[in-house]
Design an enzyme around this catalytic site. Structure first.
Site, PDB file in Angstrom:
ATOM      1  N   CYS A   1       0.874  -1.214  -0.059  1.00  0.00           N
ATOM      2  CA  CYS A   1      -0.149  -0.013  -0.048  1.00  0.00           C
ATOM      3  C   CYS A   1       0.876   1.104   0.070  1.00  0.00           C
ATOM      4  O   CYS A   1       2.028   1.104   0.321  1.00  0.00           O
ATOM      5  CB  CYS A   1      -0.964   0.040   1.448  1.00  0.00           C
TER       6      CYS A   1
ATOM      7  N   ASP B   1       7.339  16.759 -39.086  1.00  0.00           N
ATOM      8  CA  ASP B   1       8.240  16.939 -40.012  1.00  0.00           C
ATOM      9  C   ASP B   1       8.012  16.290 -41.294  1.00  0.00           C
ATOM     10  O   ASP B   1       7.117  15.042 -41.322  1.00  0.00           O
ATOM     11  CB  ASP B   1       9.600  16.445 -39.313  1.00  0.00           C
TER      12      ASP B   1
ATOM     13  N   CYS C   1       2.674   1.866   3.026  1.00  0.00           N
ATOM     14  CA  CYS C   1       3.866   1.116   3.316  1.00  0.00           C
ATOM     15  C   CYS C   1       4.944   1.810   2.429  1.00  0.00           C
ATOM     16  O   CYS C   1       6.279   2.112   3.080  1.00  0.00           O
ATOM     17  CB  CYS C   1       3.744  -0.305   2.653  1.00  0.00           C
TER      18      CYS C   1
HETATM   19  P1  ADP Z   1      13.129  18.661 -43.603  1.00  0.00           P
HETATM   20  O1  ADP Z   1      12.354  19.827 -43.154  1.00  0.00           O
HETATM   21  O2  ADP Z   1      12.444  17.953 -45.039  1.00  0.00           O
HETATM   22  O3  ADP Z   1      13.687  17.638 -42.768  1.00  0.00           O
HETATM   23  P2  ADP Z   1      15.895  19.924 -43.563  1.00  0.00           P
HETATM   24  O4  ADP Z   1      15.602  20.858 -42.769  1.00  0.00           O
HETATM   25  O5  ADP Z   1      16.561  18.550 -43.212  1.00  0.00           O
HETATM   26  O6  ADP Z   1      14.565  19.590 -44.272  1.00  0.00           O
HETATM   27  O7  ADP Z   1      16.751  20.370 -44.839  1.00  0.00           O
HETATM   28  C1  ADP Z   1      16.050  21.624 -45.547  1.00  0.00           C
HETATM   29  C2  ADP Z   1      16.567  21.641 -46.995  1.00  0.00           C
HETATM   30  O8  ADP Z   1      17.953  21.887 -46.723  1.00  0.00           O
HETATM   31  C3  ADP Z   1      16.589  20.386 -47.934  1.00  0.00           C
HETATM   32  O9  ADP Z   1      15.295  20.362 -48.481  1.00  0.00           O
HETATM   33  C4  ADP Z   1      17.639  20.537 -48.845  1.00  0.00           C
HETATM   34  O10 ADP Z   1      17.374  21.280 -49.631  1.00  0.00           O
HETATM   35  C5  ADP Z   1      18.646  21.465 -47.833  1.00  0.00           C
HETATM   36  N1  ADP Z   1      19.706  20.456 -47.355  1.00  0.00           N
HETATM   37  C6  ADP Z   1      19.720  19.882 -45.815  1.00  0.00           C
HETATM   38  N2  ADP Z   1      20.801  19.012 -45.907  1.00  0.00           N
HETATM   39  C7  ADP Z   1      21.305  18.817 -46.698  1.00  0.00           C
HETATM   40  C8  ADP Z   1      22.443  18.017 -47.353  1.00  0.00           C
HETATM   41  N3  ADP Z   1      23.418  17.127 -46.631  1.00  0.00           N
HETATM   42  N4  ADP Z   1      22.434  17.769 -48.813  1.00  0.00           N
HETATM   43  C9  ADP Z   1      21.929  18.708 -49.535  1.00  0.00           C
HETATM   44  N5  ADP Z   1      20.835  19.628 -49.265  1.00  0.00           N
HETATM   45  C10 ADP Z   1      20.627  19.540 -47.873  1.00  0.00           C
HETATM   46 MG    MG Z   2      14.402  16.199 -41.321  1.00  0.00          MG
END
Ligand code: ADP
Ligand code: MG
Length: 735
Positions: free
Chosen positions: A19, A425, A22
């Site tokens: 309980c 996301d 306790c």
């Molecule tokens: P999400 O919101 O779809 O997860 P991110 O914030 O990861 O997207 O990335 C946003 C944008 O940045 C991508 O759509 C791309 O255009 C660019 N980006 C991010 N990281 C990379 C990478 N490693 N190589 C090429 N483009 C990138």
């Molecule tokens: Mg992402």
């Protein structure tokens, strides 16, 4: 967790703790020991976990403090995660405690008391004679039988009641012992027998109820395989999972459980991961795929290369998390605890005045009012109230864990029930996150293969899904990548990547990186068709455009619909991707609002803004580059978390599969949990209040108080809480 080199953490199984009162006593006993840095007592797992300074106290001192408080202490186990025998020891303890509950000496005494009690009732009807009669005492065959019931049943609590008295503490045991003696003194043998028998029975049923809540937890532990078939040079050996090391090869035959986390090194099979992820459809596993301990190998022969020792597997982490969930107390729970701290002494004072004042002041019958005061004290025990919240929380969290959703404690559960907005996301949450490179558009005279080579080199150090797509395409076209050519790599989160190759600085990422440069016309067309376009270039200008495409998850639309069905007001998509691409995914999935082109810090701002304008936000992401937004939201939800320790540890809620529909289930469960907690709190306060009022006119007697106020209320709240286990992810399909 050993916090540092000087402190030790040890856990003991505690026996006889049935309980919350306790639990409070064990907590108090530990508070009185010098040298204890931190301690927590869990009623549901029957365990005390203590962090102490070994130079100031010792295990022996701590255990004797607990024993002095009147509880049994099992053998200790250090809780460091690399110590294997911990989970195992517990598991035997659990099995023992639930099996022997109905057969231990206290249960036997209860049965015998029952026989004597009903024997007495029968004798009263059939052989009602008196052998002796002095004043209010008369002795006949039925009285003898009742006295026997009182003595045998009373033996369950007389000892500890007397112990409590010597420590000047009023507890249930003491009160009941006093009530039985009082009834014998005034010659009410029937009452004495009834109290002794019923109170013993109440205790027995109460520990059964707590064991039942505990059982679902220990079942999770029990599902972990105990042995593994280890492949060695001399052939296969069956060994305990604890001795298998990382890199060892284990074989698994059809119908057997996967013993440890690992990657398939040989064979292929379909494997049911229901225990880990809640996903009922078996998954196909081939060489190179990850498998989890506790999943079931259905039809093929597999060999796996072990990637985690037995105390470190995903299943072990789930169990650990669920066990410790009890310690992250919700606000309701903290309130109930504070409330009962003031409530009990107030009611005790009231009850004592009821015992003595009427006869002292108004000359009323002392015996009558003494018994009424006792009755009030029985009702005052806040057991049901204090147990109502944790039992509901544990029931919800355990049932979620069995369906592939990890909820980190009562606070997270309560927050989840409040969620008004779900922010998703895009990549990996609404889409599969398995990107593939669909177009390479060379510009400014560089060849397609040459630009792909540079792009793949740049991405070779990135974790982003786009990086994977680019490298995969380069490999497909058999482009040699000599990684030593790459210098000064920098990741620009949410934007792209940057590095020096062959003395030239290249940028690869979202078009905005090349502000000022004219965006080549094919880019717009590609974006409008729902593809993500990234550009490769130098200071001088853009040299190539790449488009990657992702596919929306099969259940995305259904998942968004389920979220609305369970009462989420707004479903929002947050993405760093461009407007056109974002809208094509949004339309296909049915989300209400799209916020595109966001940098990671802007995602954080948007979460804050949503929280201000609509209400509590649950942010769902893969946790790789959304960590800041996940941490900002009221509830951070990690997707596809099985196998990703970082995600499981940081998120409030982890969905072990990629199935977004589980989020709607989790929210529904959390809301049901909140309803059950409210019902339990109000019902236990209400029942006790009514019973207490009924004491004054004499409507509620001691027996009713034990039956309804103590046993009934505790069983009621526990049973109500266990209803939560009936909610499953598939229930939403019926809407
Ligand atoms: P999400 O919101 O779809 O997860 P991110 O914030 O990861 O997207 O990335 C946003 C944008 O940045 C991508 O759509 C791309 O255009 C660019 N980006 C991010 N990281 C990379 C990478 N490693 N190589 C090429 N483009 C990138
Ligand atoms: Mg992402």
């Amino acid at each position: 967790m050993i916090s540092n080199g000087e402190h030790r953490e040890v856990a003991w199984p505690i026996e006889g703790m049935t309980c919350p009162v306790c639990q409070g006593r064990v907590e108090q006993a530990l508070a009185g020991v010098d040298g204890i840095v931190d301690s927590s007592v869990s009623l549901l797992s029957s365990r005390a976990t203590v962090v102490f300074d070994p130079t100031a106290t010792s295990e022996a001192v701590i255990t004797s403090a607990i024993e002095d408080a009147g509880y049994g202490v099992g053998s200790s186990a250090p809780t460091a995660s690399h110590t294997h025998d911990h989970a195992d020891g517990d598991h035997h303890h659990e099995q023992a405690s639930s099996a022997s509950l109905w057969r231990d000496s206290e249960a036997m005494r209860t049965y015998i008391a029952c026989l004597f009690f009903f024997g007495g009732l029968t004798l009263q009807l059939t052989w009602n004679i008196e052998w002796i009669n002095v004043g209010w005492w008369s002795l006949g065959p039925s009285a003898v039988s009742f006295l026997a019931a009182a003595v045998v049943g009373g033996a369950n609590f007389f000892g500890s009641g007397f112990k409590a008295l010597t420590r000047l503490r009023m507890d249930m045991d003491f009160l009941m012992a006093a009530a039985v003696m009082g009834a014998i003194v005034i010659g009410e043998y029937t009452e004495a027998a009834a109290i002794a028998f019923l109170f013993s029975l109440a205790e027995l049923l109460e520990s059964y109820a707590v064991t039942r809540a505990r059982r679902s937890l220990s079942e999770l532990v029990r599902l972990a395989p105990e042995t593994a078939r280890l492949k060695t040079a001399e052939g296969d050996h069956t060994v305990a999972v604890e001795v298998v090391n990382i890199g060892d090869i284990c074989s698994v035959k059809p119908g057997e459980k996967i013993p440890l986390d690992g990657t398939v090194s040989q064979g292929s099979s379909s494997v049911s991961e229901a225990l880990i992820t809640g996903e009922s459809m078996p998954a196909d596993k081939n060489v190179g795929d990850r498998v989890f301990a506790g999943s079931l190998n259905e039809d093929g022969y597999l060999e796996l290369s072990v990637t985690a020792v037995s105390s470190d597997t995903t299943l072990a982490k789930i169990v650990k998390l669920v066990e410790s969930a009890e310690q992250h107390k919700s606000e309701t729970e903290q309130f109930v605890r504070r409330f009962s701290r003031y409530y009990t002494p107030i009611v005790t004072v009231l009850a004592v005045s009821v015992m003595v004042l009427p006869s002292l002041v108004f000359g009323a019958s002392f015996l009558v009012w003494f018994v009424r005061g006792l009755t009030l004290l029985v009702i005052a025990c806040p057991c049901a109230l204090v147990i109502s919240t944790p039992v509901s929380t544990i029931s919800a969290i355990t049932s979620a864990a069995r369906n592939g959703v990890l909820i980190k404690g009562g606070a997270a559960l309560e927050a989840l029930a409040d969620v008004k907005v779900v922010a998703l996301d895009k990549t990996g949450t609404l889409t599969k996150g398995e990107l593939s490179l669909s177009d390479v558009v060379p510009l400014n005279g560089m060849s397609a293969d040459e630009s792909l080579e540079i792009a793949a080199l740049l991405e070779s150090r990135s974790e982003h899904p786009i990086a994977r797509a680019v490298i995969q395409e380069a490999q497909l076209r058999q482009i040699e990548l000599s990684e030593d050519r790459i210098e000064q790599f920098t990741s620009l989160p949410g934007r792209g990547v940057k590095a020096v190759i062959g003395g030239v600085e290249y940028l690869l990422g979202r078009p905005e990186l090349f502000d000022g440069a004219t965006v080549p016309s094919p880019v717009n067309d590609l974006q409008a068709s729902g593809k993500t376009v990234v550009l490769l270039g130098t200071e001088g200008g853009v040299t190539a455009a790449f488009s990657v495409s992702d596919t929306i998850k099969d259940h995305a639309r259904e998942a968004v619909r389920h979220l609305k069905l369970v009462g989420v007001e707004q479903v929002v998509m947050l993405t760093g991707d461009n407007e056109a691409t974002a809208h094509s995914i949004a339309d296909a999935s049915g989300v209400d609002v799209v916020l595109a082109g966001l940098l990671p810090e802007q995602k954080v701002e948007q979460v804050k803004a949503l929280e201000r304008s609509v209400g509590a936000v649950a942010m769902v992401g893969d946790g790789v580059n959304d960590a800041p937004a996940l941490a900002t939201a009221r509830v951070g939800v990690a997707m596809g978390a099985a196998g990703s320790d970082a995600a499981i540890e940081t998120a409030d809620i982890s969905l072990l599969t990629d199935d977004l529909r589980h989020l709607a289930y989790a929210i529904e469960l959390a809301r049901a949990g909140r309803r059950v907690i409210r019902q339990n709190v109000w019902a236990s306060i209400g029942v006790k209040g009514l019973l207490a009022l009924g004491v004054f006119p004499g409507v509620v007697n001691l027996i009713t108080a034990i039956l309804a106020g103590d046993m009934g209320a505790s069983l009621g709240v526990t049973t109500n809480a266990l209803r939560l286990a009936k909610i499953t992810p598939h229930a939403a399909d019926d809407h």
